[in-house]
Design an enzyme around this catalytic site. Structure first.
Site, mmCIF file in Angstrom:
data_model
loop_
_atom_site.group_PDB
_atom_site.id
_atom_site.type_symbol
_atom_site.label_atom_id
_atom_site.label_comp_id
_atom_site.label_asym_id
_atom_site.label_seq_id
_atom_site.Cartn_x
_atom_site.Cartn_y
_atom_site.Cartn_z
ATOM 1 N N GLY A 71 36.260 49.379 50.492
ATOM 2 C CA GLY A 71 37.625 49.224 50.987
ATOM 3 C C GLY A 71 38.123 50.459 51.721
ATOM 4 N N THR A 72 37.787 51.626 51.206
ATOM 5 C CA THR A 72 38.236 52.867 51.835
ATOM 6 C C THR A 72 37.668 52.968 53.253
ATOM 7 O OG1 THR A 72 38.350 53.953 49.685
ATOM 8 C CG2 THR A 72 38.222 55.384 51.610
ATOM 9 N N ASN A 151 48.455 48.024 44.739
ATOM 10 C CA ASN A 151 47.500 48.228 43.648
ATOM 11 C C ASN A 151 48.131 48.776 42.379
ATOM 12 O OD1 ASN A 151 47.515 50.329 45.840
ATOM 13 N ND2 ASN A 151 46.563 51.527 44.226
ATOM 14 N N GLN A 179 43.490 44.311 47.009
ATOM 15 C CA GLN A 179 43.917 43.802 45.695
ATOM 16 C C GLN A 179 44.194 42.297 45.723
ATOM 17 O OE1 GLN A 179 44.175 45.249 42.660
ATOM 18 N NE2 GLN A 179 43.472 47.231 43.395
ATOM 19 N N SER A 199 37.371 44.730 49.513
ATOM 20 C CA SER A 199 36.368 45.492 48.759
ATOM 21 C C SER A 199 35.744 44.592 47.699
ATOM 22 C CB SER A 199 37.029 46.702 48.101
ATOM 23 O OG SER A 199 36.087 47.362 47.294
ATOM 24 N N HIS A 201 34.089 45.284 44.896
ATOM 25 C CA HIS A 201 34.175 45.609 43.462
ATOM 26 C C HIS A 201 35.540 45.299 42.839
ATOM 27 C CE1 HIS A 201 36.295 49.619 43.074
ATOM 28 N NE2 HIS A 201 36.049 49.665 44.357
ATOM 29 N N THR A 237 21.702 51.039 58.313
ATOM 30 C CA THR A 237 20.952 49.938 57.714
ATOM 31 C C THR A 237 21.825 49.203 56.711
ATOM 32 O OG1 THR A 237 18.900 51.140 58.016
ATOM 33 C CG2 THR A 237 18.861 49.336 56.406
ATOM 34 N N CYS A 325 43.718 56.408 40.917
ATOM 35 C CA CYS A 325 43.368 57.576 41.721
ATOM 36 C C CYS A 325 44.239 58.761 41.372
ATOM 37 C CB CYS A 325 43.537 57.276 43.195
ATOM 38 S SG CYS A 325 43.177 55.590 43.599
HETATM 39 C C1 LIG Z 1 40.521 49.981 45.470
HETATM 40 C C2 LIG Z 1 41.372 49.964 46.678
HETATM 41 C C3 LIG Z 1 40.933 50.532 47.899
HETATM 42 C C4 LIG Z 1 39.626 51.262 48.014
HETATM 43 O O1 LIG Z 1 38.507 50.423 47.952
HETATM 44 P P1 LIG Z 1 37.086 51.069 47.564
HETATM 45 O O2 LIG Z 1 36.127 49.957 47.762
HETATM 46 O O3 LIG Z 1 37.188 51.517 46.137
HETATM 47 O O4 LIG Z 1 36.833 52.200 48.511
HETATM 48 C C5 LIG Z 1 41.759 50.444 48.996
HETATM 49 N N1 LIG Z 1 42.950 49.835 48.915
HETATM 50 C C6 LIG Z 1 43.402 49.275 47.789
HETATM 51 C C7 LIG Z 1 44.725 48.595 47.768
HETATM 52 C C8 LIG Z 1 42.637 49.332 46.620
HETATM 53 O O5 LIG Z 1 43.104 48.802 45.499
#
Ligand SMILES: *Cc1c(COP(=O)(O)O)cnc(C)c1O
Length: 388
Positions: A71-72, A151, A179, A199, A201, A237, A325
């Site tokens: 996500g980042t 989040n 989220q 993202s 995860h 890759t 975080c």
């Molecule tokens: C967790 C999160 C991210 C970051 O995603 P990652 O895959 O952990 O880098 C970005 N934005 C929001 C709103 C999140 O909750």
């Protein structure tokens, strides 16, 4: 002691079904999708099947999905990519004051390179105001980025309305939907956004993989350089096992979404009302209705969030104060401060986020132990003594 995990907004366990789908791609099918021989080409097929599954979950076309390292990265690629591609048109970016750090710090970075960011305020429930947004637009505005769901406090923003205003003004709109996707229905066309971050995860997929939705025809300067993968939009890759896992997680999330949203909303409401009955001087942070099905965020007056966390941990309960975080630092959450919470309450915020493996008995356990923890901490609290 059974561990009770209530921090699904920080990360989720990978679904065993997802792990099963990934495993062959570490060993039997390890080929590089860019290789010519059939062994590599088979993996190209697996990547494209996953692309379809992710696209389907958000109502996009396959070619509008670019896999990223999470996500980042998706947020960085969207903001930097649009900003540098539109430098000749203007240098102004609009975002909100409650974004994830992946967006806020990217804006701060861009400001050092000649861009200038406006941060929209939010009301006491964490909602942005479409009128304030309309007034913030200038002829130099090239990009707007407002998250779909927060989040920390779970507030769901009026993205369709904001994106409609942006489209009329001819300005690109990005939303961080990390989220939201997999938890509430998300459709890129109903929302009217040009870019959207996901993202894996956060929806029971593996860590380190995500996607950026890029509406057809949107020009971005690539964030990564060094290869032609992902339609020349993201070099490197492909993380084939990760992408396959992400695809499976997206597929499962789509199948389970309606049922899970209802189940989690019921558990959420049970937790909120149970805590309000048992503990006085607490308040629910975020919007009472427009909120994620799995998010509970409360401020407990006269008690530090960190102290509650440590005591919950002794009972085997994993929670978070504000954002994952910022926990571990003593800074109050920027989201709670933006909603106008006084410093003491921002410090005393506790986030409990639910997910696929949360059961009713987990909620009952929290209701059983948290009131006692709060009473104990309040008995020792200098904040409370000074009030008396
Ligand atoms: C967790 C999160 C991210 C970051 O995603 P990652 O895959 O952990 O880098 C970005 N934005 C929001 C709103 C999140 O909750």
């Amino acid at each position: 002691m059974k561990r009770i995990y209530l921090d699904y907004a920080a990360t989720t366990p990978t679904d065993p079904e997802v792990v099963k789908a990934m495993l062959p791609y570490f060993t039997d099918s390890f080929g590089n999708p860019s290789s010519i021989y059939s062994y590599g080409q088979e993996n190209k097929g697996a990547v494209s099947e996953s692309r379809t599954k992710v696209a389907t979950l958000i109502g996009a076309r396959d070619e509008e999905i670019v896999f990223t390292g999470g996500g980042t990265e998706a947020d960085n690629a969207a903001l930097q990519g649009v900003a540098f591609a539109n430098q000749s048109k203007g240098n102004h970016i609009i975002t909100s004051s409650i974004e994830h750090h992946a967006v806020i710090e990217t804006c701060e970075f861009l400001d050092k390179w000649g861009f200038s960011t406006t941060y929209l305020s939010v009301d006491e429930h964490g909602l942005t105001d479409p009128d304030e947004f309309r007034n913030a637009i200038t002829d130099k505005t090239i990009l707007i980025s407002v998250m779909l769901a927060n989040n920390e406090v779970g507030t769901v923003e009026p993205i369709a309305e904001l994106a409609g205003i942006a489209r009329k003004a001819g300005i690109l709109f990005h939303t961080d939907a990390v989220q939201a996707v997999g938890h509430i229905p998300v459709d890129v066309n109903a929302l009217g956004v040009d870019l959207l971050s996901i993202s894996a995860h956060k929806l029971n997929g593996p860590k380190g993989v995500g996607a950026l939705y890029i509406r057809k025809g949107t020009r971005l300067i690539p964030f990564m350089h060094g290869g032609g993968q992902e339609g020349r939009r993201r070099a490197g890759t492909e993380n084939v096992p990760g992408i396959v896992g992400f695809g499976r997680a997206a597929e499962l999330a789509g199948q389970e979404l309606d049922q899970e949203a209802e189940r989690l909303t019921n558990l959420r409401e049970r937790l909120i009302s149970g805590l309000q009955e048992r503990i006085d001087h607490i308040r629910l942070n975020g919007h009472p209705v427009n909120r994620l099905p799995n998010n509970v965020n409360i401020s407990v007056e006269y008690v530090e969030g960190e102290s509650m966390l440590l005591n919950l941990d002794l009972e085997g309960i994993c929670a978070s104060s504000g954002s994952a975080c910022t926990s571990g630092s003593l800074e109050p959450s920027h989201v709670c401060l933006a909603m106008g919470l006084p410093h003491e309450q921002a410090h005393g915020s506790l986030r409990l986020t639910l997910g696929k493996w949360t059961e009713e008995q987990d909620i009952e356990r929290v209701l059983e132990v948290l009131p006692g923890i709060v009473a104990k901490l309040r008995a020792m609290s200098p904040l409370l003594k000074s009030k008396r």
